[in-house]
Design a protein around this motif. Sequence first.
Motif, mmCIF file in Angstrom:
data_model
loop_
_atom_site.group_PDB
_atom_site.id
_atom_site.type_symbol
_atom_site.label_atom_id
_atom_site.label_comp_id
_atom_site.label_asym_id
_atom_site.label_seq_id
_atom_site.Cartn_x
_atom_site.Cartn_y
_atom_site.Cartn_z
ATOM 1 N N GLY A 4 -28.597 108.924 50.276
ATOM 2 C CA GLY A 4 -26.800 108.838 51.453
ATOM 3 C C GLY A 4 -25.787 108.584 49.933
ATOM 4 O O GLY A 4 -26.398 107.541 49.237
ATOM 5 N N ILE A 5 -24.570 109.253 49.666
ATOM 6 C CA ILE A 5 -24.489 109.305 48.729
ATOM 7 C C ILE A 5 -22.378 108.708 49.153
ATOM 8 O O ILE A 5 -22.104 110.353 49.326
ATOM 9 C CB ILE A 5 -24.347 110.930 47.543
ATOM 10 N N ILE A 6 -22.447 108.456 48.700
ATOM 11 C CA ILE A 6 -20.924 107.746 48.856
ATOM 12 C C ILE A 6 -20.060 108.268 47.816
ATOM 13 O O ILE A 6 -20.162 107.209 46.221
ATOM 14 C CB ILE A 6 -20.342 106.491 49.737
ATOM 15 N N ALA A 10 -17.619 113.448 40.489
ATOM 16 C CA ALA A 10 -18.511 113.688 39.292
ATOM 17 C C ALA A 10 -20.304 113.529 38.962
ATOM 18 O O ALA A 10 -20.296 114.469 38.888
ATOM 19 C CB ALA A 10 -17.595 113.731 37.804
ATOM 20 N N LEU A 11 -20.054 112.259 39.182
ATOM 21 C CA LEU A 11 -21.830 111.917 38.528
ATOM 22 C C LEU A 11 -22.052 111.954 40.241
ATOM 23 O O LEU A 11 -22.902 112.526 40.603
ATOM 24 C CB LEU A 11 -21.953 110.149 38.853
ATOM 25 N N GLY A 12 -21.360 111.933 41.722
ATOM 26 C CA GLY A 12 -21.306 112.133 42.871
ATOM 27 C C GLY A 12 -22.449 112.939 43.523
ATOM 28 O O GLY A 12 -22.961 113.161 44.058
ATOM 29 N N GLY A 13 -21.738 113.944 42.797
ATOM 30 C CA GLY A 13 -22.019 115.213 42.828
ATOM 31 C C GLY A 13 -23.286 115.759 41.706
ATOM 32 O O GLY A 13 -23.633 116.635 42.720
ATOM 33 N N THR A 14 -22.673 114.974 40.858
ATOM 34 C CA THR A 14 -23.832 116.369 40.243
ATOM 35 C C THR A 14 -25.266 115.371 40.335
ATOM 36 O O THR A 14 -26.505 115.960 41.117
ATOM 37 C CB THR A 14 -24.114 114.911 38.332
ATOM 38 N N PHE A 15 -25.383 114.036 40.991
ATOM 39 C CA PHE A 15 -26.529 112.980 41.107
ATOM 40 C C PHE A 15 -26.985 114.166 43.114
ATOM 41 O O PHE A 15 -28.002 114.487 43.109
ATOM 42 C CB PHE A 15 -26.087 111.889 42.355
ATOM 43 N N VAL A 69 -28.514 104.608 48.902
ATOM 44 C CA VAL A 69 -27.720 104.217 49.419
ATOM 45 C C VAL A 69 -27.600 105.368 47.419
ATOM 46 O O VAL A 69 -27.927 103.274 46.607
ATOM 47 C CB VAL A 69 -26.951 103.710 49.587
ATOM 48 N N LEU A 70 -26.644 105.845 47.528
ATOM 49 C CA LEU A 70 -26.090 105.755 45.825
ATOM 50 C C LEU A 70 -24.675 105.622 46.173
ATOM 51 O O LEU A 70 -24.346 105.979 46.551
ATOM 52 C CB LEU A 70 -26.303 106.981 45.055
ATOM 53 N N VAL A 71 -23.417 104.548 45.243
ATOM 54 C CA VAL A 71 -22.144 104.443 45.577
ATOM 55 C C VAL A 71 -21.576 105.153 44.302
ATOM 56 O O VAL A 71 -22.042 103.962 43.076
ATOM 57 C CB VAL A 71 -22.270 103.139 45.773
ATOM 58 N N CYS A 72 -21.135 105.943 44.002
ATOM 59 C CA CYS A 72 -20.237 106.850 43.471
ATOM 60 C C CYS A 72 -18.650 107.104 43.123
ATOM 61 O O CYS A 72 -18.603 108.213 42.283
ATOM 62 C CB CYS A 72 -21.069 108.225 43.172
ATOM 63 N N THR A 73 -18.032 105.998 44.530
ATOM 64 C CA THR A 73 -16.742 106.053 44.741
ATOM 65 C C THR A 73 -16.159 105.674 42.649
ATOM 66 O O THR A 73 -16.864 105.066 41.750
ATOM 67 C CB THR A 73 -15.654 106.031 45.056
ATOM 68 N N LYS A 74 -14.862 105.362 42.386
ATOM 69 C CA LYS A 74 -14.253 105.022 41.314
ATOM 70 C C LYS A 74 -14.115 103.489 42.089
ATOM 71 O O LYS A 74 -13.898 103.134 43.099
ATOM 72 C CB LYS A 74 -13.110 105.408 41.347
ATOM 73 N N VAL A 95 -27.309 100.983 45.093
ATOM 74 C CA VAL A 95 -27.063 101.283 43.884
ATOM 75 C C VAL A 95 -26.293 101.686 43.265
ATOM 76 O O VAL A 95 -25.296 102.620 44.478
ATOM 77 C CB VAL A 95 -28.271 102.497 43.506
ATOM 78 N N VAL A 96 -25.616 101.025 42.961
ATOM 79 C CA VAL A 96 -24.195 101.534 42.592
ATOM 80 C C VAL A 96 -24.028 101.593 41.266
ATOM 81 O O VAL A 96 -24.136 101.532 40.213
ATOM 82 C CB VAL A 96 -23.562 99.760 42.264
ATOM 83 N N VAL A 97 -23.094 103.346 41.352
ATOM 84 C CA VAL A 97 -22.871 103.425 39.854
ATOM 85 C C VAL A 97 -21.933 104.027 39.726
ATOM 86 O O VAL A 97 -20.846 104.767 40.131
ATOM 87 C CB VAL A 97 -23.486 104.891 40.460
ATOM 88 N N GLN A 98 -21.346 102.731 39.066
ATOM 89 C CA GLN A 98 -20.199 102.892 38.387
ATOM 90 C C GLN A 98 -19.652 101.863 37.015
ATOM 91 O O GLN A 98 -20.458 101.595 36.899
ATOM 92 C CB GLN A 98 -19.766 101.780 39.703
#
Length: 330
Positions: A4-6, A10-15, A69-74, A95-98
Amino acid sequence: MRIGIIGAGALGGTFAALLHRAGHEVEVTARGAGLAAIREGGIRISGGFGDVQARVEASERLTRRPDLVLVCTKAQDAEAAIRANAEAIDGATVVVVQNGLDGVDTAARLLPRSTCYGMLSIIAANYTEPGTVRVTATAESFLGRGDGPPDDEARRIAEVLSQAVPVTAIGGFLGAQWTKLVVNMVNAVPAIVGRSVQETLADRRLRLVVTASMRETVRIGIARGIRFGALQGLDDRMLRRFARMPLTIGQRLPRRLFGYLGPVPNLGSTQQSLRRGQPTEIDFLNGAVVRQAEAIGADAPVNRALVGLVHEVERDGFLPAERVVAVLRR
């Protein structure tokens, strides 16, 4: 794996697109025009990782329980997004990608049954049209948490994500977060004047302001007892030396650091938010430096001024370069 990608920017769409291409079952969250575009035509990415059109499931909240889960929000949207999806994701590996310093702690506080990590991504990507991402520079990403060495779960998740983009599990993640914070100091000035990162760094006056915000960040980190992690060609020894340099010499660092961007104009994440009419995460970038300084009874005047200017741009539009240059005369 069910992923799941929250946040499908830019990054969330790429992943999302690259993990889908690697054979994983991907569901993303999005809102408004972004959600409509993904439902109609999928996520389209181009550039450094190739051309991909990924038809993935999309909704405002995750509808099924993921394994990862990847959290890719601002950064400013993370808490609300995690709360909105907590029922589906608490207990999964997160995983928080921030950008910023607070993401992993926020996730761990809201998801007590989850194992939470952070990921630092140096991938440069432009997301200015719903459902469409152009990757302007590829790079390795780094996964971890806290100050200790990477654990087995971190290595396992890094292997999974590396099927899409290069990811390495690292120790000393907090120090690496601070190094990434230094790198992210490049965002504010281009956002204030409405220029690309490359154009901004080509202007000596603006480059000196970027350098000053980076140097101030390093000095506050040193005062906080941080040992900077190795990231994007930077390390603790280099940054401590940079902290002692006059600006005229120190400006070589941002020029060298962002030389990898190439000729495709990169707007930086803060300016991309402005151009989409969305709030920026400036309070979690330059604002984080200000708060870290206040915690030790110090001040960060350059970063404080840049935070104020970005908020002015949010209200009134781009400002002339002279307003930015004046920061160094205060």
